[in-house]
Structure formats: structure tokens, C-alpha cells
Design an enzyme around this catalytic site. Structure first.
Site, PDB file in Angstrom:
ATOM      1  N   LYS A 113      33.041  44.725  23.311  1.00  0.00           N
ATOM      2  CA  LYS A 113      33.623  44.210  22.075  1.00  0.00           C
ATOM      3  C   LYS A 113      34.327  42.871  22.304  1.00  0.00           C
ATOM      4  O   LYS A 113      34.438  42.062  21.378  1.00  0.00           O
ATOM      5  CB  LYS A 113      34.617  45.210  21.482  1.00  0.00           C
ATOM      6  CG  LYS A 113      34.061  46.608  21.235  1.00  0.00           C
ATOM      7  CD  LYS A 113      32.935  46.609  20.224  1.00  0.00           C
ATOM      8  CE  LYS A 113      32.603  47.991  19.689  1.00  0.00           C
ATOM      9  NZ  LYS A 113      31.991  48.907  20.671  1.00  0.00           N
TER      10      LYS A 113
HETATM   11  C1  LIG Z   1      31.001  49.869  20.472  1.00  0.00           C
HETATM   12  C2  LIG Z   1      30.388  50.397  21.707  1.00  0.00           C
HETATM   13  C3  LIG Z   1      29.052  50.807  21.730  1.00  0.00           C
HETATM   14  C4  LIG Z   1      28.183  50.818  20.498  1.00  0.00           C
HETATM   15  O1  LIG Z   1      27.900  49.520  20.050  1.00  0.00           O
HETATM   16  P1  LIG Z   1      27.397  49.283  18.542  1.00  0.00           P
HETATM   17  O2  LIG Z   1      27.344  47.816  18.384  1.00  0.00           O
HETATM   18  O3  LIG Z   1      28.450  49.912  17.671  1.00  0.00           O
HETATM   19  O4  LIG Z   1      26.094  49.945  18.410  1.00  0.00           O
HETATM   20  C5  LIG Z   1      28.528  51.240  22.945  1.00  0.00           C
HETATM   21  N1  LIG Z   1      29.283  51.273  24.065  1.00  0.00           N
HETATM   22  C6  LIG Z   1      30.574  50.904  24.070  1.00  0.00           C
HETATM   23  C7  LIG Z   1      31.352  50.998  25.331  1.00  0.00           C
HETATM   24  C8  LIG Z   1      31.174  50.434  22.904  1.00  0.00           C
HETATM   25  O5  LIG Z   1      32.457  50.055  22.919  1.00  0.00           O
END
Ligand SMILES: *Cc1c(COP(=O)(O)O)cnc(C)c1O
Length: 478
Positions: A113
Site C-alpha cells: 500500500k
Molecule cells: C491490500 C493487500 C492485498 C490485496 O490487494 P488488492 O489491491 O486489494 O487486491 C494483498 N496483500 C496485502 C499484503 C495487502 O495489503
């Protein structure tokens, strides 16, 4: 370059307007009306440093001046914010295998993120002319912390984060409840991520509340991947991964890659689809799910049905039954009228069907037992991965077995194993007491990342928990 609502509601807006608003007024997501063309060839793009690449990829999507965008990318991806000089390194841990990992967890909060949320506040500041912004964010664990870190003490912007009280890892929770900053609020919600996300979407479309805020010169916006300003920066690292593999001669310019993406809200993998549409040689985007395999079922049957049991897994950031960004994909492969009727059906009956073909995607899923086994087995071969990455790693293997497709694979590694230390330790069969980070470091010989070290001494600042129905009141009072 204009953006419209995926559900066809009135109005075409600029990128800046779309970024400020987050969600379109009709509840749809802002989508680029047409896919722009990049101003650089692939050959040029793959030579660029991360900041220059981000500039090159984002520029055609945004009505920003060169200087505005330059400032955003330089601030977001400044070397001191990332623990790797490459920002997002590709590693190839297993000798002789055409299998690579794109590590997106070297930012300040140890999950992918950070890649997009590092730049979002800068994009928002450049986009908001007069109004103050109130960011509302529902999180399955990682977005919340990354958004809080990114927006803390940013002038003219405040942020409220809602996380499922019992749906995040111990480290994720600790990261959020110790958050500093004069403009931040953090609430546990009595419900799961979908409840929190639906609550936030309801507040966004509450016209009374919007009017009340507007009277004070404040506007809602979103730091979730429903915001186009959050999605677009994620396109960059697909090109970046490709470039690294060409540079180290793992592939030749023009060769295809498969990407395996651990998926929840469908933002990350949709960015991969945008990269493909922009001309990056991608063969398949493998959508990896955990036991909440609604996307796997959708890719197999064409039916999206959220009337099912919800599982709390050891990959909590993927415990999602309403994958918001799938709506954007549906727009790109159908039309706004079809999207509207599918989303209305989802609202009314929790379910919709489509016969549209999605040949760029392949669905695969990994059970809890398989996830743990994958972590243990990869560690035996010398690579330590977190639970989400393990879901993808195993799904990638299933894909190869099922299709015999030998295209080189890039697994997107979305979190540091230290963020999910308890479950990684359990998968490795380690008995531990006390500090999980220390135990994992002793087992693996890998240093504890700095953001985890700092967490130990921070005081708890946010203890509030609320019912889903109370979210609106909280925002109102704030
Ligand atoms: C948010 C997240 C995901 C999923 O990603 P999306 O974009 O919501 O599909 C997978 N792994 C981790 C560690 C995340 O923080």
C-alpha cells in the site's frame, strides 16, 4: 483525458476532480474514458529510475503540469522513505526457476500500500484548489496504516480510518492504534472489512452529510483503491519489474511475463491490466485468492455471488467479498449500462452474472493449509515470505500445473513477513514466547525492519470501537 463514472452517471471530470472526489456521485468508480497512449517506447521506459518511470507512466493519465507531477514523484519515492535503493526490487531466490518476486514491502509501513499511498497526498494537494479534504478509509489492515502515515500532519487534509476490530493482525492493529498526528482518527468497527467499506461508501453518498460539510468548505475523499489516484501509481511497478528482468537478462525485450497477484479489492491486479493495455508484454494476470475465493469462482463461472460464508484467514488483507475494483474491469470490457445493472443486482441480491470473456485473467486459490506449507517449503529453499505472498506463490504453481504454461512468473510480494510474524512462525513450526519479531529474526537470520523496531515503544493513542451503524455519526461529529 477525462474520467467518467463506471455506472454512466452524469458528468465527465478531469483527473484532478476525480482524485479529489474519490467516488463518483452515482456510487460508481471513476474510470479513464479511453486508455491513453504512453509518450515513451518500452525500450525507453525500462531504462528509467523509479521516479522518472512514475512520471512517464502517470503523465498521460493526469492533467498535471510536468513540474507538478515531478514534485509529486520526487517527494513520494525519495530514497530515504524506502529501505531498498531500488524502491521495489525484483528478486530471484530459486536457482534455475523462471520465478521472480517483485518485493513491494520496503516502504514505511511494510506493505505494498505504501507504493501508491506515498504519492496520493501529493496528488491530492495538487488537485484540491480551495476545499479542505476529509479522507475516509476502510481498511483490511494495510491501507489504514499506510494512509495514516502518508496523510499525518498534511495541512488541509484530515483522515479517519475504520478497521475491522477483530480482522487484522496484531502488528497491523498495533501500527494503527499507535498512530501519531494531529489530523488523524482511528476506529475499530464491529464487523468485517466489507461492513467497514460499505459503511464508508454509504457516507460518501449521503447527500445531507455532504451538504453539511460543503457549507464548511470541506469535501470527502477516499484513500482506498476506489480512488483513481490510488490505482494509477500502481501501474508503474509492473513496468519497473519488467525493466529489472530485462536488465539482468532473465528475459529479452518483448518477451512476455505472467504476474501472480494476491488479490483482495482487485486494485493491484487491475493496475496490472492497465499496464498490459498500455503495451507491457503480459501474458496472464493470475488472480490469487485465499479461502474467500469469490474471484476464483467468478473467473470460472461468470457469476459473482457474495452470498457465502466469510472466512477470517491468515492473509487478512485479502479477506474481502466485495472486490470494488472489479467494477472498473467490467467497465473496460463491457459498457456503463451493463455495469450499472450488474452493480444494482449486487446491491439488491448480492449477486450478478456476466458472459463477458476475460482471457487476460486466470483465477486460482490457496487454502490455509496450502499457505502454511508454501511458507515452510519456500523457506527450506531459502526465501522467507509473508502469508499473502505465499497465497500467490502457491496459486502460481497451481496455474503452471493446470495449464503447462511456462512463461516466466513474477509473484507480487505484498507484505513483509514481519507484519504477519505469528502466522509465519506457526507455518515454520517455531515455538515462540514474547516478541514475535525477535523470534522470527532468530529463526531467519534476517534483521527486524526499522518500522517494527520503533513500534515497541510507542504509546497506544486510539482505543475507540464503534458499531457499523455509528460510523456516520462519528464522521459527523468529527
Ligand atoms: C491490500 C493487500 C492485498 C490485496 O490487494 P488488492 O489491491 O486489494 O487486491 C494483498 N496483500 C496485502 C499484503 C495487502 O495489503
Amino acid at each position: 483525458m477525462k474520467y467518467i463514472s463506471s455506472r454512466g452517471g452524469e458528468g465527465r471530470v478531469t483527473a484532478k476532480e476525480a482524485i479529489v472526489r474519490g467516488l463518483a456521485p452515482d456510487g460508481g468508480l471513476y474510470v479513464p474514458e479511453t486508455m491513453p497512449k504512453l509518450n515513451h517506447s518500452l525500450e525507453e521506459l525500462i531504462t528509467l529510475a523509479y521516479t522518472d518511470l512514475a512520471h512517464a507512466v502517470l503523465k498521460p493519465f493526469l492533467n498535471f503540469s510536468d513540474e507538478e507531477l515531478r514534485e509529486c514523484v520526487e517527494k513520494a519515492y525519495a530514497p530515504e522513505r524506502f529501505a531498498s535503493s531500488l524502491v521495489a526490487p525484483v528478486v530471484t531466490p530459486f536457482e534455475g526457476e523462471k520465478l521472480h518476486f517483485l518485493e513491494l514491502f520496503h516502504g514505511p509501513t511494510l506493505a505494498f500500500k505504501d507504493m501508491a499511498l506515498s504519492i496520493l497526498p501529493h496528488l491530492m494537494k495538487a488537485s484540491a484548489s480551495e476545499e479542505e479534504l476529509l479522507i475516509l478509509t476502510a481498511t483490511s489492515g494495510d491501507t489504514g496504516k499506510a494512509a495514516l502515515e502518508a496523510f499525518k500532519d498534511v495541512e488541509g487534509i484530515s483522515i479517519i480510518v475504520f478497521y475491522p476490530e477483530n480482522g487484522v493482525s496484531a502488528t497491523q492493529k498495533r501500527q494503527m492504534i499507535t498512530q501519531e498526528g494531529s489530523n488523524v482518527k482511528v476506529y475499530g468497527v464491529k464487523g468485517n472489512f466489507d461492513d467497514a467499506q460499505s459503511g464508508v461508501k454509504r457516507i460518501f453518498s449521503d447527500s445531507e452529510l455532504n451538504k453539511k460539510l460543503a457549507a464548511k468548505g470541506i469535501m470527502f475523499s477516499s484513500a482506498n483503491s476506489i480512488n483513481i489516484g490510488r490505482l494509477l501509481p500502481q501501474v508503474v511497478y509492473y513496468f519497473y519489474a519488467y525493466g529489472q528482468l530485462v536488465k539482468d537478462s532473465s528475459i529479452k525485450l518483448g518477451d512476455k511475463l505472467n504476474f501472480v497477484v494476491p488479490t483482495g479489492n482487485f486494485g493491484n491486479i487491475l493496475a496490472g491490466y492497465y499496464a498490459k493495455e498500455l503495451g507491457l508484454p503480459i501474458n496472464k494476470l493470475i488472480c490469487a485468492s485465499n479461502d474467500n475465493k469469490i474471484l476464483y469462482d467468478f473467473f470460472k463461472t461468470g457469476t459473482y455471488d457474495k452470498n457465502r460464508e466469510f472466512f477470517c484467514t491468515i492473509s487478512p488483507s485479502m479477506d474481502i467479498l466485495i472486490s470494488s475494483n472489479l467494477e472498473r474491469l467490467l467497465y473496460h470490457v463491457t459498457d456503463t449500462a451493463s455495469v450499472k445493472s450488474m452493480m444494482d443486482a449486487l446491491n439488491d441480491s448480492g449477486k450478478y452474472e456476466t458472459d463477458v470473456k476475460l482471457p487476460d485473467f486466470y483465477g486460482a486459490y490457496t487454502t490455509e493449509v496450502e499457505t502454511k506449507k508454501a511458507i515452510a517449503e519456500a523457506w527450506q529453499k531459502g526465501y522467507l515470505m509473508d502469508t499473502h505472498t505465499a497465497v500467490a506463490y502457491h496459486a502460481g504453481r497451481k496455474y503452471t500445473e493446470e495449464t503447462r504454461d511456462n512463461t516466466p512468473q513474477v509473484v507480487i510480494s505484498t507484505a513483509s513477513p514481519y507484519k504477519f510474524a505469528e502466522d509465519v512462525l506457526a507455518a515454520l513450526n517455531v515455538d515462540w514466547q514474547g516478541d514475535t519479531a525477535k523470534a522470527l529474526s532468530e529463526k531467519s537470520g534476517l534483521a527486524i525492519p526499522e518500522p517494527i523496531v520503533q513500534l515497541t515503544d510507542k504509546p497506544v493513542l486510539h482505543t475507540e470501537v464503534c458499531a457499523v451503524e455509528k460510523m456516520s455519526d462519528i464522521v459527523s461529529q468529527f
